[in-house]
Motif scaffolding. Structure first.
Motif, short mmCIF file in Angstrom:
data_model
loop_
_atom_site.label_atom_id
_atom_site.label_comp_id
_atom_site.label_asym_id
_atom_site.label_seq_id
_atom_site.Cartn_x
_atom_site.Cartn_y
_atom_site.Cartn_z
N THR A 145 0.82 -1.12 0.03
CA THR A 145 -0.02 -0.01 0.03
C THR A 145 0.76 1.24 -0.07
O THR A 145 1.94 1.31 0.54
N ARG A 146 0.35 2.36 -0.56
CA ARG A 146 1.36 3.58 -0.69
C ARG A 146 0.79 4.26 0.56
O ARG A 146 -0.27 4.22 1.25
N ARG A 147 1.86 4.88 1.15
CA ARG A 147 1.72 5.57 2.48
C ARG A 147 1.30 7.03 2.40
O ARG A 147 1.83 7.67 1.08
N THR A 148 0.52 7.68 3.13
CA THR A 148 0.40 8.81 3.17
C THR A 148 1.56 9.66 3.54
O THR A 148 2.49 9.10 3.99
N ALA A 149 1.67 11.16 3.12
CA ALA A 149 2.83 11.75 3.49
C ALA A 149 2.87 11.99 5.20
O ALA A 149 4.13 11.76 5.66
N ARG A 150 1.82 11.75 5.92
CA ARG A 150 1.78 11.66 7.25
C ARG A 150 2.44 10.39 8.02
O ARG A 150 3.16 10.25 8.80
N GLN A 151 1.99 9.26 7.15
CA GLN A 151 2.56 8.21 7.34
C GLN A 151 3.77 7.80 7.33
O GLN A 151 4.79 7.25 7.92
N THR A 152 4.46 8.43 6.02
CA THR A 152 5.88 8.64 5.83
C THR A 152 6.68 9.23 6.75
O THR A 152 7.61 8.65 7.31
N ASP A 153 6.04 10.42 7.30
CA ASP A 153 6.76 11.14 8.15
C ASP A 153 6.78 10.31 9.40
O ASP A 153 8.01 10.29 10.13
N LEU A 154 5.85 9.71 9.87
CA LEU A 154 5.89 8.83 11.20
C LEU A 154 6.90 7.91 11.01
O LEU A 154 7.60 7.48 12.09
N LEU A 155 6.84 7.28 9.95
CA LEU A 155 7.81 6.03 9.54
C LEU A 155 9.15 6.60 9.83
O LEU A 155 10.08 5.95 10.49
#
Length: 190
Positions: free
Chosen positions: A4-14
């Motif tokens: 799945t593609r991550r949202t910008a927020r999820q990428t930042d969290l990761l």
């Protein structure tokens, strides 16, 4: 199942999770503790993975994916065969340098993260074989057995990964990779 593609927020969290565990390790963290440190809810963490183990695996994979891209960019910007080997292993060393001892120990102690590190080590060894083969074909290296040099590099990388080189020499992982780079380049020089 496709990733799945991550949202910008999820990428930042990761990215923030990666920074945290690289600096401090992860074995002692709970999901509650991670959520608190990352200032998010556990539900938000569960959007990245369904368990702490899965979350940590995703973070480790993310770190090594970015590290591999950075290493390969450096190699792509280099043309001389000896420089490519040196740049490759030096760049690997640079990517390992920020990893805390606690992170490396935790990664070695957990099957799912150790598998990620081992896969990256196998990839690195194969890349060394390829770079040596290219150098021999270009006449830049002695006519060495590239697969053997790759196997020696792989065995050394695995010993580095297991912490054996640090225990025997006192060298950290990054410094051990830098020494390996020097050793290989000098060993294959014409």
């Amino acid at each position: 199942m496709p990733p799945t593609r991550r949202t910008a927020r999820q990428t930042d969290l990761l990215e923030r999770l990666v920074a945290l565990i690289v600096a401090e390790g992860f074995a002692s963290f709970t999901l509650d503790g991670l959520a608190e440190r990352l200032r998010c809810s556990k539900t938000t963490l569960y959007q990245l993975a369904s368990s702490k183990q899965g979350l940590v695996r995703e973070a480790v994979k993310h770190y090594f994916k970015n590290a591999t891209a950075a290493v390969e960019k450096r190699v792509a910007d280099t043309s001389a065969p000896a420089d490519r080997v040196l740049v490759y292993l030096t760049a690997v060393a640079e990517q390992l340098r920020p990893l805390s001892r606690q992170f490396l120990d935790d990664m070695a102690d957990f099957d799912t993260t150790r598998e990620v590190y081992e896969a990256n080590t196998r990839h690195a060894a194969e890349r060394i074989r390829q770079l040596i083969t290219e150098g021999v074909a270009a006449g830049a290296f002695r006519d060495v057995h590239a697969a053997f040099v790759g196997e020696v590099a792989a065995a050394t990388m695995e010993a580095i990964q297991r912490g054996e080189v640090t225990a025997r020499t006192g060298l950290g992982d990054a410094d051990a990779y830098a020494e390996l780079a020097s050793l290989i380049v000098h060993a294959v020089a014409p």
